[in-house]
Design an enzyme around this catalytic site. Sequence first.
Site, PDB file in Angstrom:
ATOM      1  N   HIS A 280       0.815  -1.205   0.000  1.00 15.27           N
ATOM      2  CA  HIS A 280       0.000   0.000   0.000  1.00 15.27           C
ATOM      3  C   HIS A 280       0.856   1.266   0.000  1.00 15.27           C
ATOM      4  O   HIS A 280       0.575   2.218  -0.696  1.00 15.27           O
ATOM      5  CB  HIS A 280      -0.915  -0.029   1.233  1.00 15.27           C
ATOM      6  CG  HIS A 280      -1.873   1.106   1.292  1.00 15.27           C
ATOM      7  ND1 HIS A 280      -3.170   1.008   0.858  1.00 15.27           N
ATOM      8  CD2 HIS A 280      -1.723   2.375   1.734  1.00 15.27           C
ATOM      9  CE1 HIS A 280      -3.776   2.170   1.020  1.00 15.27           C
ATOM     10  NE2 HIS A 280      -2.921   3.014   1.565  1.00 15.27           N
TER      11      HIS A 280
ATOM     12  N   HIS B 258     -10.292   3.286  -1.910  1.00 18.39           N
ATOM     13  CA  HIS B 258     -10.539   2.832  -0.549  1.00 18.39           C
ATOM     14  C   HIS B 258     -11.441   1.608  -0.654  1.00 18.39           C
ATOM     15  O   HIS B 258     -12.598   1.632  -0.263  1.00 18.39           O
ATOM     16  CB  HIS B 258     -11.185   3.962   0.258  1.00 18.39           C
ATOM     17  CG  HIS B 258     -10.621   4.076   1.622  1.00 18.39           C
ATOM     18  ND1 HIS B 258     -11.394   4.134   2.742  1.00 18.39           N
ATOM     19  CD2 HIS B 258      -9.350   4.129   2.061  1.00 18.39           C
ATOM     20  CE1 HIS B 258     -10.608   4.223   3.805  1.00 18.39           C
ATOM     21  NE2 HIS B 258      -9.383   4.214   3.422  1.00 18.39           N
TER      22      HIS B 258
END
Lengths: 268, 1011
Positions: free
Chosen positions: B256, B327
Amino acid sequence: MTPKVAVLSGFGINCETETAAVFEMAGASADRIHLNRLVSGDSSLSEYQILAIPGGFSFGDHLGSGRLLGNRLRFGLREQVREFVKAGNPVIGICNGFQVLVKMGLLPGDEEVSLTQTASLALNDSGHYENRWATLEFDPESPCVWTNGLERIRVPVRHGEGKFVTDDPSLMDRWAESGQLVARYVDPGDEYPSAGDEILPYPTSPNQSWRNVAGVCDPSGLVFGLMPHPEANHSTWLGATWTREETTHGEGEGMPIFHNAVKHVVDA
Amino acid sequence: MPSKAQTRTFEVTTRDLEGLPDSRGDSIRSMLSSDHGIEVGSVRVILGYQVMADISDTEAESLVYDLFADPVIEVGSSESRLLDGFPIAPDAAIQVGYKPGVTDNPGQAGLDGLATLYPANECAMVATFRTYAFWGVPEGISPEDLASSLHNPMIERASVSGREDCSRGNWPTLDFPSRPAASFQEPSTVDLEVSDQELIGISEKGLLALNLEEMKAIQDHYRDPAIQSSRNEAGLPPDRPTDAELECLAQTWSEHCSHKIFAASIRHVDNEIGEDCTINSLFRTHIMQPTLDIQEEEDWLLSIFHDNSGVISWNDEWSVCIKAETHNSPSALDPYGGAITGIVGVNRDILVTGLGARPIANTDVFCFGPPDYSGSIPEGLFHPSRVFRGVHSGVRSGGNESGIPTVNGAIVFDERYIGKPLVFCGTVGIMPRRLPDGRESHVKTPKPGDVVYMVGGRVGSDGIHGATFSSLELTEESPSSAVQIGDPITQKKMLDMILEARDAGLIQVITDNGAGGLSSSVGEMAELTGGAEIDLATVPLKQAGLSSWEILVSESQERMTVGVHPEDCHEFESLASLHEVEATAVGTFTDSGAFVVRHGETPVAHIPIHFLHDGCPQLRLESEWDPPTHMPVETPELDPDGMGRLLGRLIARPNVASKEWWVRSYDHEVIAQSVIKPFCGANHDAPGDAAVIAPIQGGTQGLVISNGIAPRYSDIDSYAMAAASVDEALRNAVCVGVDLEMIAGLDNFCWPDPIESSKTPDGRYKLAQLVRANRALDDVCRAYRLPCISGKDSMKNDAMLGGEKISVPPTLLFSLLGNHVAVKKAVSSDFKRPGDSIFLVGETHQELGASELSFMLRDDGLGGIGGAVPEIDPERNMAAYRALTSAMSDSLVASAHDCSDGGLAVALAECCFGSDSGASLDISPLWYDCENLDPWGALFGETLGRILVSVKPEDRGAFEGAMEGISCHYLGEVSEGDMITVTRGAVDLMFASMSELREAWKGTLHGGGPR
């Protein structure tokens, strides 16, 4: 003279930039002032001739739109606001600012400026927030200094709680008589004047407000609030259908409202 | 802390007044009907507030109407149940409230309101709940069924009373959601002198998402004698990491945060053309290098790739920036919370760019499972319609409450997004080129000695392991702590304060506390000065007892890290207090070469900056491309009316259908800058292509914002998919008249895991798809002179549930930010008036492979999706775009609309919707460019580079002159009336009624309520 406008900011007020800009375009000078600067005495309304409470989502609209900011004003700035209004200074509340003025009791208000809430803005009948364009018509008999000489304008509405109601229906008659129900939604296809009491179908009336009320003023005509956003139509190229129209570009249909207030102060 | 005895409950509901419905209840009723097919008679909603505070009975009485209930339109109570007051007992009553520790925004607002009235209550707490009362519940629907559609057990609790209980007045009741104190654990150490298998075990057990090679790199680090001696000096165990250090490394090195797949060395084999090569970092090779090459020739690329968003110089006074984030994992678990956290999170990326930029526009692109999906849903997942509603609601709250208009977006549907929805949130920002003190606003200027401030929200146990969690696939065990709910109001106060601090010259460096929390934010900024030291004991907490490592890596939202000169600290803190924003000094920037963390006097971490940022070993991966095979498209025999009906079905498919109901509830006009809006046309309901905003009030220089996304094409070739995404973004921007001299792009990749493993046996193919998409991005961006200035990737979009793996189709969202020279000349998509001439700009080829039509026919049981997928010719497209935008600047174009999903036929219908008109077309000129075209390809093919244009009759000659040398065909006229007719010479191809098409187009995705 150049009138000075206090444009309130902070706690989720969102439209302070464009609200300050339209007053400047109308020839005033505008300061964005955080509410706490007024509460702490850092700044004072007495330095200003116009007060504007812009749109936004103060405190996220939780516990009712405008409620918590209205309380901060009602409990934190009570005397300052009353003095400002009683001194004959114009005040405008737009969208969330209108909700604030209604919930703190300044609109529709009374001669004594008692700050007692008599009306409210309920959840739209659709049950949710919407952004769409509407046509407003103004009461030519109204004492409202902000809408003087205006017939109709096209403006966006952007709210979830804009249905104007009261718990005492006789008040609606009284406000209508005194010209306080100054701005109403109308069908742009109907010939002017067409403002009426019968609730227009959705979405011509976006929220199913009683008597199609979009904005009201106080008995003096100095305090004015409305759900739609005249500051969002400050230039012709911000209109909803300008690309379909033969337009001479310039100021948009919302600007006369701000010119009226500035002129009122200059002429006073 | 007040005792439980002082908890008071307040309830509020709509007053019974004629002409005042309970719209909250009505909305629940229509949601149950449209999403769940449950028809109940009526619903009433009661809002509840549990208040723990030291207040008297009289004070409580006054709170009912001074704070909680509106005295005009609501009734309120303190200490009695409003459910008792209904004349007929409900059939079911359900109370829903948050679980302990979950962010309760209305509760926070209530607490603030309480403080306005009774400021002395410093320890007060407010929690909210909602009670739903139902009448006319159909047989077979249990109260539990209703409850499950009204709450998400991951974050909420529900208490349920059925008919029996309701008739006896046994109402549902929830306790105050007291947050349990965390159990502080003394900092511990982790022994890495273990077997390889145990190293992997440490990573898996700790949710660290580190592979063996990475674990071994950490092991090696702690074996280094020089490191050991510096650790001895720091008072830390020399030969092993503390738990905090290992966590900090895992966050910083997570997929990430560090994009390891894009940085990997890839051996790429292409069996189609016999290629075998090694690519050293897709990012450096195919994204960064083209941009750097363009930067050599352009002076407007100010800050690319290294900051939280990319910055370009818009004019001498202002620069603008753009960023998009996804997200996805949190949105799968809690659609509302995940999405609101996503949107306010990307707003922060803008706010922390350079020394601070103001967010001025949001874009939202969602990929969901089909809303009408009727197959089975794996345990642990929500139905796509619920994900859709929740995500939409979260993004609506986040954008609207923050005062940032949502100006553009898209929604894409495909069954493979059931496992993980994709939620792309993008934001555009603006900042002055120079601050009043003369510094350039896009450059951060920290110095050793600057004080590290944490600003905004407090740190809690929420949001621990978000970064590493999103680097793993979604499973039943996915932790609820990774889910948060964004708080737009805390953030808005912080935003106002930060921008004021910026203009006052108080900010030297600023970054967001997103993924990885303080460990990432301070760790990242420490690179600029060469070190930092923080004390965790100074960090304000939501709950006592958090362990050191938790404070360090918690991703609790709405927080910034800011660097301030010591002499400016007083002014910075005063500004924070004016705005009622918490700002706490937690450390100092240094040039010691290390990121040092203490907890009071206890040393917690000492990590060399170079190891933190450059120590992660490069991944070595393998990819292999074999083109997939598909059944070819099969088309039915249809007469012209049948063709019209088929268009009606195509236009009603969720991917094509009107999204008006959803988009209307985004504020798209706040800031008073919106020139071309999401809605165009006489009735404000036709789709706009790109947004045009004029962000400086009164000014007429504009910004163009658009998006392109075409995941369907990945089924045939991800090269075509990526090329189509870039072209669609630019094509949309061209439709409104973008200035082609200043266009910048943003790439957001969302991929299924492309690393071969036992769980991902087709990893090589998925990685080859990634290689091909990157090559397309490189080729097309160079040809369009469209540099990527920022981007993001999310590489683990798989769900493994009940033994079933669902992977998203490889998806690239390409977003574009461009200049508009004069917004008064912007063009909208709607036809303007009958008699206007209609042209199609661009060549049409027989390209139905993976088209929306092919998917519809396949779903009908006819053939497959195979065939030619749209192939890009960027030079040809760019020549057409240049000619067309030039004609627009000469005011020769009345309307322009891009041809994408559903091809020419859909574009034509949409242009007609905007003018309440029909159209009459003879499309025979399309065959000039492609002899083997058939009517299906002509009407529904999705060849790139095509724009449907209308021109006033008097401008036709000049327009044709302007388009000299470009494939631009006159096809017919806008006509009065309702009929859309398309012929090829004397042959009738399609007849359709515009109003019937519009009804079909608007019907599919209506979200309920009045029409």
